[in-house]
Design an enzyme around this catalytic site. Sequence first.
Site, PDB file in Angstrom:
ATOM      1  CB  VAL A  59     115.794  41.048  34.264  1.00  0.00           C
ATOM      2  CG1 VAL A  59     116.624  41.576  35.040  1.00  0.00           C
ATOM      3  CG2 VAL A  59     115.842  41.214  32.706  1.00  0.00           C
ATOM      4  CE1 TYR A 158     117.005  51.964  26.291  1.00  0.00           C
ATOM      5  CE2 TYR A 158     116.714  54.416  25.377  1.00  0.00           C
ATOM      6  CZ  TYR A 158     117.154  53.005  26.086  1.00  0.00           C
ATOM      7  OH  TYR A 158     117.976  53.967  27.284  1.00  0.00           O
ATOM      8  CE  LYS A 162     115.213  51.973  29.126  1.00  0.00           C
ATOM      9  NZ  LYS A 162     115.400  51.238  30.477  1.00  0.00           N
TER      10      LYS A 162
HETATM   11  N1  LIG Z   1     123.637  55.239  29.201  1.00  0.00           N
HETATM   12  C1  LIG Z   1     122.511  55.758  28.818  1.00  0.00           C
HETATM   13  O1  LIG Z   1     123.052  56.638  27.965  1.00  0.00           O
HETATM   14  C2  LIG Z   1     121.124  55.101  29.415  1.00  0.00           C
HETATM   15  C3  LIG Z   1     120.749  56.506  29.521  1.00  0.00           C
HETATM   16  C4  LIG Z   1     119.364  56.460  30.325  1.00  0.00           C
HETATM   17  C5  LIG Z   1     118.453  54.643  30.617  1.00  0.00           C
HETATM   18  N2  LIG Z   1     119.278  54.026  30.411  1.00  0.00           N
HETATM   19  C6  LIG Z   1     119.233  52.733  31.053  1.00  0.00           C
HETATM   20  O2  LIG Z   1     119.739  52.380  32.364  1.00  0.00           O
HETATM   21  C7  LIG Z   1     120.336  51.502  31.672  1.00  0.00           C
HETATM   22  C8  LIG Z   1     121.041  50.986  32.092  1.00  0.00           C
HETATM   23  O3  LIG Z   1     122.144  51.230  31.367  1.00  0.00           O
HETATM   24  P1  LIG Z   1     123.098  51.684  31.004  1.00  0.00           P
HETATM   25  O4  LIG Z   1     123.695  52.321  30.693  1.00  0.00           O
HETATM   26  O5  LIG Z   1     124.616  51.077  32.435  1.00  0.00           O
HETATM   27  O6  LIG Z   1     124.141  49.839  30.269  1.00  0.00           O
HETATM   28  P2  LIG Z   1     125.386  49.043  30.214  1.00  0.00           P
HETATM   29  O7  LIG Z   1     124.975  47.993  28.886  1.00  0.00           O
HETATM   30  O8  LIG Z   1     126.475  49.258  30.653  1.00  0.00           O
HETATM   31  O9  LIG Z   1     124.310  47.614  31.066  1.00  0.00           O
HETATM   32  C9  LIG Z   1     123.062  46.468  31.235  1.00  0.00           C
HETATM   33  C10 LIG Z   1     123.420  45.771  31.943  1.00  0.00           C
HETATM   34  O10 LIG Z   1     122.477  45.688  31.977  1.00  0.00           O
HETATM   35  C11 LIG Z   1     122.717  43.897  31.701  1.00  0.00           C
HETATM   36  N3  LIG Z   1     121.543  42.871  31.152  1.00  0.00           N
HETATM   37  C12 LIG Z   1     121.057  43.260  29.611  1.00  0.00           C
HETATM   38  N4  LIG Z   1     119.731  42.224  29.838  1.00  0.00           N
HETATM   39  C13 LIG Z   1     119.875  41.506  31.036  1.00  0.00           C
HETATM   40  C14 LIG Z   1     118.752  40.826  31.192  1.00  0.00           C
HETATM   41  N5  LIG Z   1     118.198  39.916  30.198  1.00  0.00           N
HETATM   42  N6  LIG Z   1     119.148  40.036  32.654  1.00  0.00           N
HETATM   43  C15 LIG Z   1     120.153  40.915  33.456  1.00  0.00           C
HETATM   44  N7  LIG Z   1     120.860  41.020  32.754  1.00  0.00           N
HETATM   45  C16 LIG Z   1     120.746  42.134  31.780  1.00  0.00           C
HETATM   46  C17 LIG Z   1     124.025  43.669  30.826  1.00  0.00           C
HETATM   47  O11 LIG Z   1     125.055  42.784  30.710  1.00  0.00           O
HETATM   48  C18 LIG Z   1     124.329  45.229  31.831  1.00  0.00           C
HETATM   49  O12 LIG Z   1     125.499  44.478  33.167  1.00  0.00           O
HETATM   50  C19 LIG Z   1     119.653  50.506  31.288  1.00  0.00           C
HETATM   51  O13 LIG Z   1     117.762  50.337  31.474  1.00  0.00           O
HETATM   52  C20 LIG Z   1     119.263  51.589  30.572  1.00  0.00           C
HETATM   53  O14 LIG Z   1     118.304  52.139  29.243  1.00  0.00           O
HETATM   54  C21 LIG Z   1     120.781  53.843  30.122  1.00  0.00           C
END
Ligand SMILES: NC(=O)c1ccc[n+]([C@@H]2O[C@H](COP(=O)([O-])OP(=O)(O)OC[C@H]3O[C@@H](n4cnc5c(N)ncnc54)[C@H](O)[C@@H]3O)[C@@H](O)[C@H]2O)c1
Length: 253
Positions: A59, A158, A162
Amino acid sequence: MKLKGKVAIVTGAASGIGQATARRFVSEGAKVVGYDVDDAGLAALKQEQPSVHTRTGDVADSRSAKQVAEEVFAEFGRLDILVNSAGITARTVDSNADLETRWDAVMQVNAKGTLIMSEAAVAAMRESGGGSIVNLSSVMGLVGYPTALPFSDGFNPYPHSKGAVAQITRDMGVRLAKEGIRVNAVCPGFVYTALTENVTGNEEVHKTMKSLHPLGRMGKAEEVAAVIAFLASDDASFVVGATWTVDGGYTAQ
Ligand SMILES: NC(=O)c1ccc[n+]([C@@H]2O[C@H](COP(=O)([O-])OP(=O)(O)OC[C@H]3O[C@@H](n4cnc5c(N)ncnc54)[C@H](O)[C@@H]3O)[C@@H](O)[C@H]2O)c1
């Protein structure tokens, strides 16, 4: 079927919230293109959801982002939705890394990646007559990080990343509203995905994480995907620049 006929790019679709969003979008009638660096994860998604198209890429790589947006527009004749779910935490980065290395790595994916993908999508959305972008911010982008949490080893950029996503959302939301492109974000609390599994593996930490939410539990990826689907859809036609919490009451305390 709130997304019937819509064409969507979902980044981070190989895992967690992005994967749940891809599934939900398919069930709502959208044509979905999953974009991720994780080839194997995308292949697994494709096997489970054969209608999903997949593209491998980073990305934060503007050339690759532009290419995927252009390819999707060329193939489907439009681009209606972008979900920026790709993201990493400081825990993904070497725990011995210094402040600057951690900052650069996390900002690169979470903040710069969100901006770059969005700018690439906007060009195709303009040609499609409008669109909807949903970013993944976090409760950590809205309030300070609780020092009580025992799993932060060293400097953690982090929350800063965000917070940047929340501001990108407001800024682009205001800037693009008149062009019919709505930009919003969801701000989840702690959700069970690969991103959190190394910390939920510790029962004490897991208990603390659950207790931070008034509901007394963490969220499921599907619960976030449901709100993303709403924000992406025409049901949210008057929602612009919002940072929509999906956090079991975390930030309401
Ligand atoms: N899980 C939580 O508690 C939580 C809470 C708040 C926000 N978020 C946000 O939600 C989003 C999804 O998180 P998640 O929990 O599903 O995490 P996850 O690790 O399960 O999925 C993240 C995905 O992003 C992909 N990724 C990482 N770097 C990348 C890059 N440079 N280019 C393309 N793809 C890339 C990874 O390969 C993975 O498939 C993130 O932005 C995270 O910060 C998650």
